[in-house]
Design an enzyme around this catalytic site. Sequence first.
Site, PDB file in Angstrom:
ATOM      1  N   GLY A  92      75.574  63.861  58.710  1.00  0.00           N
ATOM      2  CA  GLY A  92      74.573  62.814  58.469  1.00  0.00           C
ATOM      3  C   GLY A  92      75.125  61.739  57.546  1.00  0.00           C
ATOM      4  N   GLY A  93      76.434  61.504  57.615  1.00  0.00           N
ATOM      5  CA  GLY A  93      77.081  60.585  56.673  1.00  0.00           C
ATOM      6  C   GLY A  93      76.995  59.109  57.050  1.00  0.00           C
ATOM      7  N   GLY A 149      71.482  56.653  55.032  1.00  0.00           N
ATOM      8  CA  GLY A 149      70.746  57.214  53.891  1.00  0.00           C
ATOM      9  C   GLY A 149      71.628  57.761  52.779  1.00  0.00           C
ATOM     10  N   ARG A 199      73.465  71.195  65.746  1.00  0.00           N
ATOM     11  CA  ARG A 199      72.817  72.359  66.374  1.00  0.00           C
ATOM     12  C   ARG A 199      73.763  73.093  67.320  1.00  0.00           C
ATOM     13  NH1 ARG A 199      67.428  68.902  67.871  1.00  0.00           N
ATOM     14  NH2 ARG A 199      69.022  67.311  68.118  1.00  0.00           N
ATOM     15  N   TYR A 232      60.978  71.518  47.447  1.00  0.00           N
ATOM     16  CA  TYR A 232      60.022  72.436  48.095  1.00  0.00           C
ATOM     17  C   TYR A 232      60.724  73.578  48.828  1.00  0.00           C
ATOM     18  CZ  TYR A 232      60.379  69.285  52.260  1.00  0.00           C
ATOM     19  OH  TYR A 232      60.805  68.526  53.321  1.00  0.00           O
ATOM     20  N   LYS A 250      64.796  74.722  54.620  1.00  0.00           N
ATOM     21  CA  LYS A 250      65.511  74.431  53.366  1.00  0.00           C
ATOM     22  C   LYS A 250      65.556  75.686  52.482  1.00  0.00           C
ATOM     23  CE  LYS A 250      66.294  69.824  53.676  1.00  0.00           C
ATOM     24  NZ  LYS A 250      67.609  69.205  53.698  1.00  0.00           N
TER      25      LYS A 250
HETATM   26  C1  HXC Z   1      54.722  66.457  66.072  1.00  0.00           C
HETATM   27  C2  HXC Z   1      56.812  66.036  66.992  1.00  0.00           C
HETATM   28  C3  HXC Z   1      56.925  64.855  66.214  1.00  0.00           C
HETATM   29  C4  HXC Z   1      55.843  64.520  65.324  1.00  0.00           C
HETATM   30  C5  HXC Z   1      58.721  65.068  67.416  1.00  0.00           C
HETATM   31  N1  HXC Z   1      57.933  66.119  67.706  1.00  0.00           N
HETATM   32  N2  HXC Z   1      58.122  64.292  66.494  1.00  0.00           N
HETATM   33  N3  HXC Z   1      55.725  66.831  66.913  1.00  0.00           N
HETATM   34  N4  HXC Z   1      54.763  65.347  65.299  1.00  0.00           N
HETATM   35  N5  HXC Z   1      55.880  63.440  64.558  1.00  0.00           N
HETATM   36  C6  HXC Z   1      58.219  67.187  68.680  1.00  0.00           C
HETATM   37  C7  HXC Z   1      58.474  66.659  70.098  1.00  0.00           C
HETATM   38  O1  HXC Z   1      57.263  66.404  70.782  1.00  0.00           O
HETATM   39  C8  HXC Z   1      59.266  67.833  70.685  1.00  0.00           C
HETATM   40  O2  HXC Z   1      58.437  68.924  70.994  1.00  0.00           O
HETATM   41  C9  HXC Z   1      60.112  68.288  69.510  1.00  0.00           C
HETATM   42  O3  HXC Z   1      59.431  67.851  68.325  1.00  0.00           O
HETATM   43  C10 HXC Z   1      61.507  67.700  69.524  1.00  0.00           C
HETATM   44  O4  HXC Z   1      61.388  66.292  69.572  1.00  0.00           O
HETATM   45  P1  HXC Z   1      62.587  65.354  70.056  1.00  0.00           P
HETATM   46  O5  HXC Z   1      62.178  63.946  69.813  1.00  0.00           O
HETATM   47  O6  HXC Z   1      63.028  65.754  71.421  1.00  0.00           O
HETATM   48  O7  HXC Z   1      63.742  65.829  69.019  1.00  0.00           O
HETATM   49  P2  HXC Z   1      65.102  65.160  68.650  1.00  0.00           P
HETATM   50  O8  HXC Z   1      65.441  64.006  69.549  1.00  0.00           O
HETATM   51  O9  HXC Z   1      66.070  66.273  68.491  1.00  0.00           O
HETATM   52  O10 HXC Z   1      64.798  64.472  67.201  1.00  0.00           O
HETATM   53  C11 HXC Z   1      64.609  65.230  66.048  1.00  0.00           C
HETATM   54  C12 HXC Z   1      63.506  64.697  65.145  1.00  0.00           C
HETATM   55  C13 HXC Z   1      63.710  63.196  64.811  1.00  0.00           C
HETATM   56  C14 HXC Z   1      63.529  65.539  63.882  1.00  0.00           C
HETATM   57  C15 HXC Z   1      62.168  64.856  65.854  1.00  0.00           C
HETATM   58  O11 HXC Z   1      62.698  62.761  63.913  1.00  0.00           O
HETATM   59  C16 HXC Z   1      65.056  62.922  64.213  1.00  0.00           C
HETATM   60  O12 HXC Z   1      66.006  62.673  64.921  1.00  0.00           O
HETATM   61  N6  HXC Z   1      65.179  62.985  62.855  1.00  0.00           N
HETATM   62  C17 HXC Z   1      66.491  62.818  62.146  1.00  0.00           C
HETATM   63  C18 HXC Z   1      66.363  62.085  60.867  1.00  0.00           C
HETATM   64  C19 HXC Z   1      65.297  62.612  59.915  1.00  0.00           C
HETATM   65  O13 HXC Z   1      64.344  63.272  60.314  1.00  0.00           O
HETATM   66  N7  HXC Z   1      65.490  62.273  58.666  1.00  0.00           N
HETATM   67  C20 HXC Z   1      64.560  62.655  57.621  1.00  0.00           C
HETATM   68  C21 HXC Z   1      65.176  63.642  56.721  1.00  0.00           C
HETATM   69  S1  HXC Z   1      64.166  63.573  55.345  1.00  0.00           S
HETATM   70  P3  HXC Z   1      57.918  69.217  72.521  1.00  0.00           P
HETATM   71  O14 HXC Z   1      57.159  70.491  72.409  1.00  0.00           O
HETATM   72  O15 HXC Z   1      57.033  68.037  72.852  1.00  0.00           O
HETATM   73  O16 HXC Z   1      59.138  69.289  73.366  1.00  0.00           O
HETATM   74  C22 HXC Z   1      63.997  64.979  54.557  1.00  0.00           C
HETATM   75  C23 HXC Z   1      63.372  64.752  53.197  1.00  0.00           C
HETATM   76  C24 HXC Z   1      62.739  65.914  52.593  1.00  0.00           C
HETATM   77  O17 HXC Z   1      64.339  66.007  55.021  1.00  0.00           O
HETATM   78  C25 HXC Z   1      62.089  65.739  51.249  1.00  0.00           C
HETATM   79  C26 HXC Z   1      61.495  64.441  50.844  1.00  0.00           C
HETATM   80  C27 HXC Z   1      60.944  64.388  49.422  1.00  0.00           C
HETATM   81  P1  NAP Z   2      68.412  60.248  56.913  1.00  0.00           P
HETATM   82  O1  NAP Z   2      69.075  58.948  56.643  1.00  0.00           O
HETATM   83  O2  NAP Z   2      67.463  60.328  58.051  1.00  0.00           O
HETATM   84  O3  NAP Z   2      69.561  61.322  57.064  1.00  0.00           O
HETATM   85  C1  NAP Z   2      69.566  62.312  57.987  1.00  0.00           C
HETATM   86  C2  NAP Z   2      70.893  62.258  58.719  1.00  0.00           C
HETATM   87  O4  NAP Z   2      71.035  63.432  59.505  1.00  0.00           O
HETATM   88  C3  NAP Z   2      71.046  61.071  59.637  1.00  0.00           C
HETATM   89  O5  NAP Z   2      72.286  60.426  59.387  1.00  0.00           O
HETATM   90  C4  NAP Z   2      71.047  61.665  61.038  1.00  0.00           C
HETATM   91  O6  NAP Z   2      71.924  60.932  61.889  1.00  0.00           O
HETATM   92  C5  NAP Z   2      71.574  63.073  60.756  1.00  0.00           C
HETATM   93  N1  NAP Z   2      71.114  64.041  61.746  1.00  0.00           N
HETATM   94  C6  NAP Z   2      69.848  64.317  62.119  1.00  0.00           C
HETATM   95  N2  NAP Z   2      69.819  65.249  63.070  1.00  0.00           N
HETATM   96  C7  NAP Z   2      71.116  65.603  63.287  1.00  0.00           C
HETATM   97  C8  NAP Z   2      71.744  66.523  64.149  1.00  0.00           C
HETATM   98  N3  NAP Z   2      71.042  67.292  64.992  1.00  0.00           N
HETATM   99  N4  NAP Z   2      73.100  66.625  64.124  1.00  0.00           N
HETATM  100  C9  NAP Z   2      73.830  65.863  63.278  1.00  0.00           C
HETATM  101  N5  NAP Z   2      73.289  64.966  62.440  1.00  0.00           N
HETATM  102  C10 NAP Z   2      71.947  64.838  62.455  1.00  0.00           C
HETATM  103  O7  NAP Z   2      67.612  60.790  55.628  1.00  0.00           O
HETATM  104  P2  NAP Z   2      68.028  60.975  54.095  1.00  0.00           P
HETATM  105  O8  NAP Z   2      66.819  60.678  53.301  1.00  0.00           O
HETATM  106  O9  NAP Z   2      69.288  60.262  53.793  1.00  0.00           O
HETATM  107  O10 NAP Z   2      68.277  62.554  53.992  1.00  0.00           O
HETATM  108  C11 NAP Z   2      69.534  63.106  53.656  1.00  0.00           C
HETATM  109  C12 NAP Z   2      69.358  64.513  53.089  1.00  0.00           C
HETATM  110  O11 NAP Z   2      68.635  64.452  51.868  1.00  0.00           O
HETATM  111  C13 NAP Z   2      68.576  65.454  53.987  1.00  0.00           C
HETATM  112  O12 NAP Z   2      69.121  66.749  53.911  1.00  0.00           O
HETATM  113  C14 NAP Z   2      67.198  65.454  53.374  1.00  0.00           C
HETATM  114  O13 NAP Z   2      66.472  66.621  53.664  1.00  0.00           O
HETATM  115  C15 NAP Z   2      67.567  65.362  51.913  1.00  0.00           C
HETATM  116  N6  NAP Z   2      66.491  64.879  51.057  1.00  0.00           N
HETATM  117  C16 NAP Z   2      66.145  63.564  51.071  1.00  0.00           C
HETATM  118  C17 NAP Z   2      65.155  63.121  50.221  1.00  0.00           C
HETATM  119  C18 NAP Z   2      64.774  61.686  50.151  1.00  0.00           C
HETATM  120  O14 NAP Z   2      63.869  61.354  49.389  1.00  0.00           O
HETATM  121  N7  NAP Z   2      65.420  60.796  50.864  1.00  0.00           N
HETATM  122  C19 NAP Z   2      64.505  64.040  49.386  1.00  0.00           C
HETATM  123  C20 NAP Z   2      64.869  65.368  49.417  1.00  0.00           C
HETATM  124  C21 NAP Z   2      65.876  65.779  50.250  1.00  0.00           C
HETATM  125  P3  NAP Z   2      71.720  60.813  63.499  1.00  0.00           P
HETATM  126  O15 NAP Z   2      70.322  60.414  63.737  1.00  0.00           O
HETATM  127  O16 NAP Z   2      72.749  59.796  63.891  1.00  0.00           O
HETATM  128  O17 NAP Z   2      72.065  62.167  64.053  1.00  0.00           O
END
Ligand code: HXC
Ligand code: NAP
Length: 291
Positions: A21-22, A25, A74, A155, A170
Site C-alpha cells: 500500500g505504498g 496515504g 490476498r 481498536y 487488526k
Molecule cells: C457494505 C460493501 C461496501 C460497503 C463493498 N462492499 N463496499 N458492503 N458496505 N460500503 C461489499 C461488496 O458488495 C462485496 O460483497 C464485497 O464487499 C467486496 O467488494 P468489492 O468492491 O468487490 O471489493 P474490492 O474491489 O476487493 O475492494 C475492497 C474494498 C475497497 C475494501 C471494498 O473499499 C477498497 O479497495 N479499499 C482499499 C483502501 C481502503 O479501504 N483504505 C482504507 C484503509 S483505512 P458482495 O457480497 O456484494 O460480493 C483504515 C483505517 C482504520 O483501515 C482506522 C481509522 C481511525
Molecule cells: P489508504 O491510502 O487507502 O491505504 C491503503 C493502501 O492499501 C492503498 O495504497 C491500497 O492501494 C492498498 N491496498 C488495498 N487493498 C489492497 C490489496 N488487496 N492488495 C494490495 N494493496 C492493497 O489508507 P491509509 O489511511 O493510508 O491507511 C494505511 C494504513 O494505516 C492501513 O493499514 C490503515 O488501516 C492504517 N490506519 C490508518 C489510519 C488513518 O487515520 N489514516 C488510522 C489507523 C490505521 P490499491 O488500492 O492500489 O491496492
Amino acid sequence: MYKEPMFKNNELDGKVIVVTGGGSGLGKSMSRYFMELGAKVVITSRNIEKLQTAAAEMQKETGGDIHPVACDVRNYEEVENVLAETLKKFGKADVLVNNAAGNFISPTERLSAHAFDTIIDIVLKGSKNCTLAFGKHWIKEKQKSATVLNIVTTYAWTGSGYVVPSATAKAGVLAMTRSLAVEWAKYGIRMNAIAPGPFPTKGAWDRLLPGDLKEKFDISKKVPLKRVGEHQELANLAAYLVSDYSAYINGEVITIDGGEWLQGAGEFNMLEKIPQELWDQLEMMIRSKKG
Ligand code: HXC
Ligand code: NAP
C-alpha cells in the site's frame, strides 16, 4: 517540530524496504521518508498506474531508488512475486511494512459474508501472506537481521462497532506481531506494530467519514491534544522502528493517537466537560459528605 523529519543523515542507508500500500496515504508518506534517509524502497498495491506515478514523484523528490510492483496481497503467489522482484532489483530485502488495508463503515448485520471476508482477506490474510513469504526467505537465507512493521489501529485491542471486520482483522495482525516477535527472534527477525489514531488520508477518510460526516463528527475533538496526526510524525516513528536504533524493541505496539483511545476508555474522562468554575462547588459538595 513534530512536522519536521526526525532523522536527517541517511540513517536507513543500504536498507531495502518493502511497503505494501505504498502508493498512497500513510504508506506513501513512510516510503518517501525512507527514501530520504537512504533506503531503497519497493512499493506495492493493486493499482500499477498509481504506483508508477507515485514512484516517479518520490524518485524526483528524493533522488532515491524505488521500484513499483503490482500485487494483491490476498494472493500468495503475487506476494512471492514481490519478494522475487525485490531480490532481482535490489539483491535483498531487510524490512517489510504491512500497511495495505481495506475498510468501510457499516452496521455489521448489513454486511454480506463476502464483504466481511474481503476486509479480513486484505488485512489479516494479506499481512500473513507477506510475513510468511518474507519470513521463510529470511530464515532460509540465514539473513542476520530483518524487521516487520505492521500498521494496525487502536481498536485492534478495544474493538469498535461499525468497522467490525477491520477490528477483527487488526486484532489478528497484532496477535501475529506479538507471537512471531518471540518465535522468530532466534532468526534475527524483529516484529513491531504502530497503532495510529486519526491521520487524514483520502483512502481512510472517504470510506470512514463519507459525505458530510466529516463536518458532523470533527474527529480532532475526540483527541485530547485536539488535533489530527501529521504524516511526518508517523513516518518519523516508522523510520525509527525499522532502523537499527530500535534494535532492542521487539513485539511492541506503539500508539500514536494524541491520547484518543484512552480518552474513550477512562471511566471519568467525561468530566472534562465540567467548567472550571463549577469545581469549587463540586468540591464543597463532596467534602460536606465527610463523616
Ligand atoms: C457494505 C460493501 C461496501 C460497503 C463493498 N462492499 N463496499 N458492503 N458496505 N460500503 C461489499 C461488496 O458488495 C462485496 O460483497 C464485497 O464487499 C467486496 O467488494 P468489492 O468492491 O468487490 O471489493 P474490492 O474491489 O476487493 O475492494 C475492497 C474494498 C475497497 C475494501 C471494498 O473499499 C477498497 O479497495 N479499499 C482499499 C483502501 C481502503 O479501504 N483504505 C482504507 C484503509 S483505512 P458482495 O457480497 O456484494 O460480493 C483504515 C483505517 C482504520 O483501515 C482506522 C481509522 C481511525
Ligand atoms: P489508504 O491510502 O487507502 O491505504 C491503503 C493502501 O492499501 C492503498 O495504497 C491500497 O492501494 C492498498 N491496498 C488495498 N487493498 C489492497 C490489496 N488487496 N492488495 C494490495 N494493496 C492493497 O489508507 P491509509 O489511511 O493510508 O491507511 C494505511 C494504513 O494505516 C492501513 O493499514 C490503515 O488501516 C492504517 N490506519 C490508518 C489510519 C488513518 O487515520 N489514516 C488510522 C489507523 C490505521 P490499491 O488500492 O492500489 O491496492
